[in-house]
Design an enzyme around this catalytic site. Structure first.
Site, PDB file in Angstrom:
ATOM      1  N   ASP A  45      52.641  27.335  42.027  1.00  7.34           N
ATOM      2  CA  ASP A  45      52.764  26.281  41.001  1.00  7.34           C
ATOM      3  C   ASP A  45      54.223  25.849  40.819  1.00  7.34           C
ATOM      4  OD1 ASP A  45      50.047  26.982  40.600  1.00  7.34           O
ATOM      5  OD2 ASP A  45      50.623  28.425  39.057  1.00  7.34           O
ATOM      6  N   GLU A 222      43.390  19.776  37.824  1.00  3.63           N
ATOM      7  CA  GLU A 222      44.467  20.460  37.127  1.00  3.63           C
ATOM      8  C   GLU A 222      45.804  20.109  37.785  1.00  3.63           C
ATOM      9  OE1 GLU A 222      43.467  24.593  37.529  1.00  3.63           O
ATOM     10  OE2 GLU A 222      44.291  24.754  39.554  1.00  3.63           O
TER      11      GLU A 222
END
Length: 480
Positions: A45, A222
Site C-alpha cells: 500500500d 478500495e
C-alpha cells in the site's frame, strides 16, 4: 500492390497522420526516467509524496501491521536505501490497536497529516479511518498528534482515506462497507470540512464492485488515488482479493465537473493494470502517484508480489513489494499504465527523432516503427549491459523477457537469446550520441561497425551510415 507493400504503406500513412494531428507542444514525449524495482521489500500500500522542500516522502503498510513508518530522500530511487523512522505505533488496548493499514502522508495548510486505517485491539476487524498531525517542517521529527477518527455516515468497515484538491475544493475519498449493499467495500467521496479530519455535506457513492474482475475472491473497490491531467480527473482503485486477482480499475471525470456527482464519473469496463505472467508480477494494486525528479513524467507507485501462489490468507503473506514505473499518455489524453514491468531496471521506449510519437515496437517479432502502439509493452525495452561484452548495450523486450532486439540479414527482429556468440554480437550495440544531435541516441552494431539501427518504410533495419540528413534522422532516437 501486394499485401506486404500495402501494410508498409498503411504504417507510413498512420505515422504521418499521427504526427500531423499532434497537439501543439506534443512533438516529443517526456524523457526517460529509470528506476530499479522493487523499490522496497515487504512494504505494501505504498504512498510517495513529493514536497516543495525537495524531498520525496514514503510510507507504506508493514507486514506486522503494528506501526507507521516514514522515510525520505531527494530522489525516488534514494528511498530504497533511505533510513526508516517509526513515527507512530499501535495502541496496546482499544481503538487503533490492530491492523494498522495503508498510511498516506499529505501536507495541508502548512502541516503534515497521515491518514491510515486501524482495527481495535479487542476486535481487529473493526477497521476505521484515523488521522495524525505534525506541525514540524520535517515530519520525521517533531510530535505526531492523534486527531482521531474520521466520522462517516455509517459506523462500518472503512479504510484507505486519501485527499485531493480540484477547482480549489478539497475532497476526501475512501472505501467503506455500506449497510444494505452486499459488498466488502465501495468508493465514496465528500468535501473536507473545517479541518483535514472532518468531512462535511453530502457523501456520494462513486462505484460499487459488480464486474467479474472486481469481485474475484471478494467484492472490493478500495485504495483510491487521483491523478489530474489533460482536463480530466483519473481515479484509480483496487479490486478483488489481495492475491494475484488484485488489479487496478479506473474512473474518469471531466476536471470541470462536480466530483460529488456520481454521474460525472465513467468506469472503465476492464482493469487498467493487472497481473502479468510474462513478467512474473502478480496482484499489482493499492497505488499512489508521484512525479519524476525533473517534473516531466508521472510515476505509478504500487505493490505486487513476484509469485502467484500463496499459502493461506494473502494478508498473512508478507512479501508485497513497493514498485514504481513511468505512466505513458495516449494521443487522446488518457493514461496507459501498460503492464507491471519485470524486476530490475525499468524500461524505455525508443522514439523516432524524425517521426515524433512513433516508437520502435515488435509485431510478430519483426521490429517496426509505429505511432500509438498498443499494447504499450510491445514498445518497451530494458537497456541492459550488452550481451556482446562490456561497453555495449542490448535491448531486452519488456513483455517477452529473454527476447532481444537483434539484426538478422540486416533486418531487426525481437528474438529469444540462444546463447550463441553470433546472437550475442547481433544483439549488441554501441550506444552513441545521436547522429541527429543533442538529446538523441543512436545504436551502432557491434559486429558491423558503421551500421546503425534505423527505420525505413515503417520497419527497422541495420544499415550503413551514408552521411545524409535523412539517414541521421531515421537512425536517431529519443529515449522516453
Amino acid at each position: 500492390m501486394n499485401r506486404h507493400l500495402r501494410r508498409v504503406a498503411a504504417l507510413v500513412l498512420a505515422t504521418l497522420l499521427a504526427v500531423m494531428t499532434l497537439p501543439a507542444g506534443a512533438a516529443h514525449a517526456s524523457p526517460a526516467v529509470q528506476y530499479t524495482n522493487p523499490l522496497a521489500a515487504q512494504r505494501a500500500d505504498p504512498h510517495i509524496f513529493r514536497h516543495t522542500d525537495g524531498y520525496y516522502y514514503f510510507t507504506a503498510t508493514v507486514p506486522e501491521y503494528d506501526r507507521i513508518v516514514l522515510r525520505r530522500a531527494t530522489t525516488i530511487q534514494g528511498l530504497a536505501s533511505a533510513p526508516e523512522t517509526v513515527i507512530w505505533r499501535k495502541h496496546a488496548t482499544g481503538e487503533m490497536g490492530a491492523h494498522i493499514w495503508a498510511p498516506e502522508i499529505h501536507f495541508i495548510n502548512g502541516r503534515w497529516y497521515v491518514y491510515f486505517a486501524a482495527g481495535r485491539a479487542d476486535d481487529v476487524w473493526r477497521i476505521r479511518m484515523y488521522v495524525l498531525e505534525n506541525s514540524s517542517a520535517n515530519p520525521l521529527t517533531g510530535t505526531w498528534t492523534e486527531r482521531g477518527r474520521i466520522t462517516t455516515p455509517w459506523d462500518t468497515f472503512s479504510l484507505d482515506a486519501t485527499t485531493f484538491v480540484a477547482n480549489g475544493v478539497r475532497y476526501l475519498l475512501w472505501a467503506q462497507q455500506e449497510p444494505g449493499i452486499a459488498t466488502n467495500s465501495n468508493l465514496y467521496i465528500a468535501r473536507m470540512g473545517a479541518n483535514p479530519w472532518t468531512i462535511t455535506g453530502p457523501t456520494t457513492r462513486l462505484t460499487v464492485p459488480t464486474l467479474a474482475w472486481e469481485t474475484r475472491g471478494y467484492k472490493v473497490a478500495e485504495g483510491p488515488s487521483v491523478l489530474q491531467r489533460n482536463g480530466r480527473l483519473f481515479l484509480t482503485y483496487s479490486a478483488s482479493a489481495t492475491d494475484a486477482n488484485y488489479c487496478l480499475g479506473l474512473l474518469t471525470a471531466s476536471a470541470s465537473a462536480d466530483p460529488l456527482q456520481a454521474s460525472a464519473w465513467t468506469k472503465s469496463p476492464n482493469p487498467v493494470f493487472a497481473s502479468s505472467a510474462a513478467t512474473s508480477q502478480y496482484g499489482p494494486g493499492h497505488n499512489s502517484f508521484t512525479v519524476s525528479e525533473d517534473g516531466q513524467s508521472d510515476i505509478l507507485v504500487y505493490h505486487d508480489r513476484n509469485y502467484r501462489d500463496i499459502s493461506g490468507d494473502p494478508l498473512n503473506d508478507p512479501n508485497r513489494r513497493t514498485r514504481v514505473q513511468k505512466i505513458y499518455w495516449r494521443a487522446d489524453g488518457t493514461p496507459d499504465f501498460g503492464i507491471p514491468v519485470p524486476d530490475g531496471a525499468t524500461p524505455v521506449r525508443l522514439m523516432s527523432y524524425d517521426m515524433p510519437v512513433s516508437a520502435i515496437r515488435h509485431y510478430d517479432f519483426r521490429a517496426r516503427l509505429e505511432a500509438n502502439v498498443t499494447p504499450l509493452a510491445d514498445s518497451q525495452f530494458r537497456m541492459t549491459t550488452g550481451l556482446s561484452g562490456s561497453g555495449t548495450v542490448s535491448l531486452e523486450s519488456t513483455n517477452f523477457p529473454g527476447y532481444y532486439l537483434r539484426h538478422r540479414s540486416y533486418e531487426a527482429w525481437v528474438e529469444r537469446r540462444d546463447g550463441t556468440s553470433l546472437f550475442n554480437a547481433d544483439a549488441g550495440f554501441h550506444r552513441r550520441a545521436g547522429l541527429s544531435g543533442s538529446g538523441t541516441v543512436s545504436f551502432e552494431s557491434v559486429n558491423f561497425p558503421g551500421y546503425f539501427l534505423r527505420h525505413r518504410a515503417g520497419q527497422v533495419w541495420l544499415e550503413q551510415n551514408d552521411g545524409t540528413s535523412a539517414f541521421r534522422g531515421s537512425a536517431s532516437f529519443l529515449l522516453e
